[in-house]
Enzyme design. Structure first.
Site, mmCIF file in Angstrom:
data_model
loop_
_atom_site.group_PDB
_atom_site.id
_atom_site.type_symbol
_atom_site.label_atom_id
_atom_site.label_comp_id
_atom_site.label_asym_id
_atom_site.label_seq_id
_atom_site.Cartn_x
_atom_site.Cartn_y
_atom_site.Cartn_z
ATOM 1 N N GLU A 254 4.061 9.166 12.991
ATOM 2 C CA GLU A 254 2.997 8.649 14.546
ATOM 3 C C GLU A 254 1.436 10.165 13.743
ATOM 4 O O GLU A 254 0.716 9.887 13.639
ATOM 5 C CB GLU A 254 3.405 8.619 15.515
ATOM 6 C CG GLU A 254 3.755 7.370 16.586
ATOM 7 C CD GLU A 254 3.812 6.528 15.551
ATOM 8 O OE1 GLU A 254 2.739 5.811 15.564
ATOM 9 O OE2 GLU A 254 4.731 5.572 15.933
ATOM 10 N N GLU A 292 0.013 1.580 7.537
ATOM 11 C CA GLU A 292 1.287 2.117 7.611
ATOM 12 C C GLU A 292 2.017 2.869 6.661
ATOM 13 O O GLU A 292 2.654 3.825 6.790
ATOM 14 C CB GLU A 292 1.703 1.258 8.031
ATOM 15 C CG GLU A 292 3.843 0.515 8.418
ATOM 16 C CD GLU A 292 3.730 1.495 9.770
ATOM 17 O OE1 GLU A 292 5.335 1.702 9.713
ATOM 18 O OE2 GLU A 292 3.210 1.297 10.616
#
Length: 502
Positions: A254, A292
């Site tokens: 994250e 991502e």
């Protein structure tokens, strides 16, 4: 400030407020608030769409484009409006309302491992997603319309050969690895207090460059990153006191997302280039796959490297002196890179991770196309896990209910995880070529040069360029899985001494 800039800022503000409500719902909100929160989200989504589709915004965008034909923000706004005009406002509101309710039901169903509790909401979400695909339009497969919400240019026709190439590489390599002795990993499941995990996770996030004056770390059922402009970018992780890697690598993952959002150029704040107007999300990156790529790059290429743990393992031992007293940096590195088919996607090793993604992408495409019913989904899931990973699924919580995505209506987003893996290898190779001292810098814990290079070439641009344009500008080619396959082959051949074994 032009009318277009002002109206774009207002739309971005609404989407950021919606993100605040979503963050609160997933971290702080009491369970009883879910129904009201769903209605609030529906109202905000509807207002944002109304503003985007208003004649005033279209006129302002056309005026901006007339003044500057190269104005990408104005062109993106017009393109998004043209697509969203095909989506009934009632459908937007229904989807937003259902997401709020479905997330809460999913969380309870997962806790109870009871798919039947969630199934009616999933059935409704599938139907609304089909309606959305039909409204947006597609040529070959309804799944294509949803894929393009998250990864512009991606389709089932391009996805299938990519998956086939990865599977042809991963499966033989996985078999070779599984034939070798597994590294020791017993120490990963000892007792690790959550407070100490959090302290170490924050330490690593800051080392990467996560700015805590513009961010924070919280706990949630499913790790995520969310932003309310570059000045407020928040991450969460999930602490399991008997599984250290979960929170650790979840935080690094994250943090990669957060670095992207915090790195968007300040002048793009509150513009159409920091909002996904078609999907009605406040997200600054070019696409989900591009985003991502950065979470996977920082988590895996940096955070799972031997040099990383040679440097940081003493600090980890200091946080857990009893638990890691009999463990070396080398043993820890090998353990957190162990290849072992597992049930949980977010805890999967690098080699089996894409198999998890392919499973989900295939099943949700079948759901959207009507080839698979919601009622039959658990059985289909369990059969694929057995076929692909050789595992029996013991319950719904560790099976079909493990991911939050379907409760939030993110049909079409799963393939972007694998696209991100491919992109990450391409971006990392380009960075390594541009920064001859990168290996030594990372080994010394100097992450600033890599972060600065990525900021210059990716982060600062927000949504200015398409994913394909970013790849070509930065790496010289479009999506190419070869660097990713080379990386995995080299890494696991070395870790498992496959050449010597052969």
């Amino acid at each position: 400030m032009t009318d277009f800039d002002r109206l774009s800022a207002e739309i971005n503000d609404l989407l950021c407020i919606l993100n605040v409500l979503n963050w609160d719902a997933r971290t702080q909100m009491p369970p009883g608030g879910s129904a009201a929160r769903a209605q609030q989200a529906a109202t905000l989504s509807g207002v944002a769409q109304e503003k985007l589709l208003s004649p005033a915004y279209e006129q302002a965008a056309r005026a901006a484009l007339a003044a500057d034909p190269a104005d990408r923000a104005a062109q993106q706004a017009l393109n998004a409006a043209a697509a969203l005009r095909r989506v009934p406002a009632a459908l937007t509101r229904d989807l937003a309302a259902l997401k709020g309710e479905a997330q809460d039901v999913w969380a309870g169903a997962k806790a109870a491992s009871d798919f039947a509790r969630f199934a009616p909401y999933l059935q409704r979400m599938v139907q609304l997603s089909r309606d959305l695909a039909g409204a947006l339009g597609y040529e070959d497969h309804p799944y294509d319309a949803l894929l393009n919400l998250y990864e512009p240019g991606l389709s089932t026709a391009t996805l299938r050969p990519l998956f086939a190439r990865l599977r042809a590489h991963h499966v033989p390599l996985l078999r070779a690895v599984m034939a070798r002795p597994a590294p020791r990993s017993d120490f990963l499941t000892r007792s690790y207090p959550a407070a100490a995990q959090r302290a170490f996770c924050l330490q690593l996030a800051q080392a990467f460059g996560y700015d805590l004056t513009r961010g924070r770390l919280d706990a949630s059922a499913h790790p995520f990153e969310i932003s309310f402009t570059r000045q407020d970018v928040r991450i969460t992780t999930r602490y399991q006191e008997h599984f250290l890697p979960g929170a650790l690598f979840g935080t690094l993952h994250e943090t990669g997302h957060a670095l992207y959002e915090q790195g968007v150029a300040p002048e793009l704040s509150r513009t159409a280039l920091t909002s996904d107007l078609l999907g009605l999300y406040a997200v600054g990156g070019a696409s989900f796959g591009t985003h991502e790529s950065q979470s996977r790059l920082w988590e895996n290429r940096v955070g799972r490297a031997r040099a990383f743990w040679d440097l940081h393992f003493p600090a980890l031992q200091a946080h857990f002196p009893e638990q890691l007293a009999d463990v070396s940096a080398e043993e820890f590195h090998r353990a957190v890179n162990r290849v072992q088919p597992s049930l949980i996607r977010v805890e999967a090793d690098e080699l089996t991770y894409d198999l998890h993604v392919m499973l989900r992408a295939d099943l949700e495409a079948q759901l959207i196309n009507g080839e698979l019913s919601v009622q039959d989904l658990p059985a289909a899931w369990n059969a694929r896990v057995k076929a692909d990973l050789g595992l029996d699924v013991p319950d719904d919580a560790r099976g079909v209910l493990q991911d939050i995505h379907w409760s939030t209506g993110y049909f079409g987003s799963f393939p972007t995880y694998t696209v991100g893996n491919v992109m990450a290898a391409q971006f990392y190779r380009a960075a390594h070529s541009a920064l001859p001292q990168l290996g030594a810098q990372l080994a010394a814990g100097n992450y600033a040069p890599l972060r600065a290079w990525l900021t210059e070439h990716l982060y600062r641009h927000g949504r200015t360029f398409t994913p394909h344009e970013l790849l070509v500008r930065t790496t010289g080619s479009g999506l190419d899985p070869q660097p990713y396959l080379d990386y995995l082959t080299e890494k696991f051949t070395g870790l498992y001494a496959l050449e010597a074994h052969a």
